[in-house]
Design an enzyme around this catalytic site. Structure first.
Site, PDB file in Angstrom:
ATOM      1  N   THR A  10       0.872  -1.194   0.000  1.00  0.00           N
ATOM      2  CA  THR A  10       0.000   0.000   0.000  1.00  0.00           C
ATOM      3  C   THR A  10       0.901   1.234   0.000  1.00  0.00           C
ATOM      4  O   THR A  10       1.335   1.668  -1.055  1.00  0.00           O
ATOM      5  CB  THR A  10      -0.968   0.007   1.203  1.00  0.00           C
ATOM      6  N   LYS A  56       3.912  -6.853   4.016  1.00  0.00           N
ATOM      7  CA  LYS A  56       3.717  -5.449   3.683  1.00  0.00           C
ATOM      8  C   LYS A  56       3.424  -4.691   4.983  1.00  0.00           C
ATOM      9  O   LYS A  56       2.925  -5.271   5.954  1.00  0.00           O
ATOM     10  CB  LYS A  56       2.596  -5.249   2.651  1.00  0.00           C
ATOM     11  N   THR A  74       0.311  -9.334  12.463  1.00  0.00           N
ATOM     12  CA  THR A  74       0.901  -8.139  11.866  1.00  0.00           C
ATOM     13  C   THR A  74      -0.010  -7.632  10.777  1.00  0.00           C
ATOM     14  O   THR A  74      -1.102  -8.137  10.611  1.00  0.00           O
ATOM     15  CB  THR A  74       2.253  -8.471  11.249  1.00  0.00           C
ATOM     16  N   GLU A 129       5.730   4.291   7.625  1.00  0.00           N
ATOM     17  CA  GLU A 129       5.346   5.490   6.874  1.00  0.00           C
ATOM     18  C   GLU A 129       6.197   6.696   7.269  1.00  0.00           C
ATOM     19  O   GLU A 129       6.238   7.089   8.422  1.00  0.00           O
ATOM     20  CB  GLU A 129       3.860   5.792   7.075  1.00  0.00           C
ATOM     21  N   ASN A 147      -0.415  10.558   6.091  1.00  0.00           N
ATOM     22  CA  ASN A 147      -1.657  10.199   6.763  1.00  0.00           C
ATOM     23  C   ASN A 147      -2.660  11.323   6.866  1.00  0.00           C
ATOM     24  O   ASN A 147      -3.814  11.098   7.234  1.00  0.00           O
ATOM     25  CB  ASN A 147      -1.348   9.620   8.135  1.00  0.00           C
ATOM     26  N   THR A 188      -7.129  10.446  -0.560  1.00  0.00           N
ATOM     27  CA  THR A 188      -7.317  11.199  -1.807  1.00  0.00           C
ATOM     28  C   THR A 188      -6.169  10.998  -2.779  1.00  0.00           C
ATOM     29  O   THR A 188      -5.164  10.394  -2.438  1.00  0.00           O
ATOM     30  CB  THR A 188      -7.500  12.689  -1.489  1.00  0.00           C
TER      31      THR A 188
END
Lengths: 402, 402
Positions: free
Chosen positions: B148, B174, B185, B271, B397, B402
């Protein structure tokens, strides 16, 4: 200037100065709050196992449930160093001498960087000047002197009536990072001229802290130095509150109002925050479930980031509800976003509903956003407060010590 | 291309394609992993109470502890919508038809946005193409199709010997947000050609998940769709592992190696992350204390922000230890920062020590930093993995949908 914050009740004086703990001379770093007479006093403290040294001294001094003054420094937490308790004891003694009271009637608190020695010299050099400057107009200076990364002062006051006697209450608080209180908060000091027994005061402080400061989260980190103290000097001359009756309820409501205002102010001024988030949970099966759910949602980094981006990403709210430590039916949940710009339902019975993204963005763009969660399975409610997670939070905390 | 990841063990094929769930045509969104014969299979799942629909179907299908293939889509979590289970069941059925196997031998998983309906059409239109493209070289394509916000693929493989038979193991995973696993996880799929009883497989997966994936935190948010699956097809022809003896230990060590590599890769690619953080706790009084302390430190927003700023603010580490849910003596703690640039002691016996700030900054500037915590009060150890908290985490985040 007028009588505000902790100086609003009768018989309380305060002051705040720069004594030299902080390098920046424009920032006050030493605060004193004083009552003309001895007070019933109570504190709740952080539940972090690593505790600031001042907490040990304050606990010791409050073993008789009485206090007359509070001394606080900012710029150094006096925690995790080799001589913290000695320094905290010295702060109490120096302050008591300057005020002409007993050292064990002092409450001591510190806030700032953890793990550095606190030099007593600037405090010793300026404590008499601080005491001499005490006044009924010193509430704001006192409030300024306890700020760290706070961008606004946090104070509130009000009055209430007990058996025909007007009583007053006022408080100050500071945030604004390492905020995820457990049984207490960062620093908050509340004064009142109400007459209340020490037993009732110890009861009411816990009840109120639990529904106010303990429902705030800025970053999920429970500080080592959290402390909420309430001092009541009885100058309102009301019949002393000695039991959990009507008068207890009136005082509790007044204390709740002050504490809730300060808790919300702390959330709104969370490090880097652009908006205040309120999470209201209604119709939950138990009070505990309502509180755990409200706290879990307000503490989620993903929810907080989405709110910063004005993104109605409600799936993250369901996710945070899902990992909260609570018992409930996960299939009946409704979620609504509300602000001054309106209201939008985004989830019904735990499933997405069509909504106008444009409208949702407008609602989320406001300075205060309410995340309203209807569990549809009971009658209990809870409310929590927090803020969005922003670039500035990272900036402030990537480089706090330098 | 060669046999890597899940295709490294004998008898496993894989593939990944773009079928149209994601708008961006350059991103694969459908993954298939297939064993030539039926496998002993086990999964551990998120403990989030709000669970993705695919988890319900996978649990159902794994009730006999057997499986032959895994189908996964990215771009939509198929969670908190009205027809999730129906769609997940349909995914299993379509995939089984394309492979010529039973629908209840399928494992189903989804990852992506929560709360939107998953359209089965693109899957139905492309599942045969996906199945026809299965190959022993498809490990990387499969890995790409489950990403992702991941910026790198995460795969690993290795081999081990049981009673003279070479066995192979490989896995993919992932991340990279909503990562704070509990009993599982995000998504990870591990294959092996070892022969192992379903009972032993169910035991070893829990033991290994607990020490690897469950010790990672990117942002403190436990996802709704976490899943780790291990499939063993027995093609290595070793004597079947049926008890907790030496061969069990050999396989556990191999599984641990794969899982630890994938868990670390997930933390490193958290991230917005600029660096991998490892927290090593040693000499703790109990295993549970060691694990809770390691997890608390790695999950602290304040510690993570300080690491982003290369700031040796160890007081925040003591603070995070202090609010961890663990029993220990808080007065004997040493903290050291280590990286390829060297090592610096910053705290001894829970108190600050003088250190070279310049040197500390150099140590913290590296791509991997170890926070080494010696509790000095027992023999237990634990290790956790995470990443720093950066502007980019907030950016990613604040605007994920969008």
């Amino acid at each position: 200037m007028s009588q505000t914050g902790v100086c609003y009740p009768k018989g309380f004086l305060a002051n705040g100065i720069h004594c030299g703990i902080r390098k920046n001379k424009s920032k006050k770093d030493l605060c004193l709050i004083y009552s003309e007479n001895i007070c019933a006093a109570a504190s709740v403290y952080t539940q972090n196992k690593v505790k600031g040294a001042p907490i040990a001294i304050t606990k010791e001094n409050l073993s008789n449930h009485l206090a007359q003054a509070i001394v606080v420094n900012s710029g150094n937490a006096n925690t995790c160093n080799s001589n913290g308790e000695q320094i905290a004891r010295e702060m109490a003694k120096l302050s008591a001498n300057a005020l002409g009271i007993q050292a064990n009637d002092m409450i001591v608190a510190s806030t700032g960087v953890i793990g550095q020695k606190l030099d007593i010299t600037p405090i010793a050099n300026h404590i008499q000047e601080l005491a001499d400057g005490l006044s009924v107009e010193g509430g704001i200076a006192a409030c300024e002197a306890i700020m760290t990364t706070d961008t606004t002062i946090k104070e509130w006051h009000g009055s209430f009536v007990i058996d025909g006697k007007e009583c007053r209450i006022g408080g100050i608080a500071k945030g604004s990072g390492m905020i995820h209180p457990n049984m207490a908060t960062m620093l908050s000091f509340i004064t009142s001229d109400v007459d209340i027994s020490t037993e009732m005061l110890n009861l009411v402080i816990k009840e109120v802290a639990d529904e106010t400061f303990n429902m705030v989260s800025v970053d999920g980190d429970t500080s080592t130095n959290d402390m909420l103290t309430v001092m009541c000097n009885g100058q309102a001359e009301n019949p002393q509150i000695r039991e959990k009756g009507n008068n207890y309820a009136i005082f509790k409501e007044a204390l709740f109002r002050v504490a809730k205002h300060l808790a919300r102010a702390m959330a709104k001024d969370g490090e880097g925050a652009t908006k205040l988030l309120t999470c209201q949970v209604v119709n939950a099966p138990t009070k505990q479930a309502a509180k755990h759910i409200a706290k879990s949602v307000i503490a989620s980094s993903l929810v907080k980031s989405a709110m910063f981006g004005n993104d109605a990403n409600w799936g993250r709210i369901l996710c945070a509800i899902g990992y909260s430590d609570a018992d409930y039916d996960e299939t009946t949940i409704d979620v609504t976003f509300t602000s001054v710009a309106g209201s939008v339902d985004v989830c019904k019975q735990s499933q997405g509903v069509d909504f106008d993204e444009e409208q949702a963005t407008q609602i989320l763009k406001q300075e205060e956003v309410i995340i309203y969660i209807d569990m549809n399975q009971g009658k209990e409610t809870a409310e929590s407060w927090g803020c969005d997670l922003t670039y500035d939070y990272v900036k402030i905390n990537g480089d706090y010590r330098t």
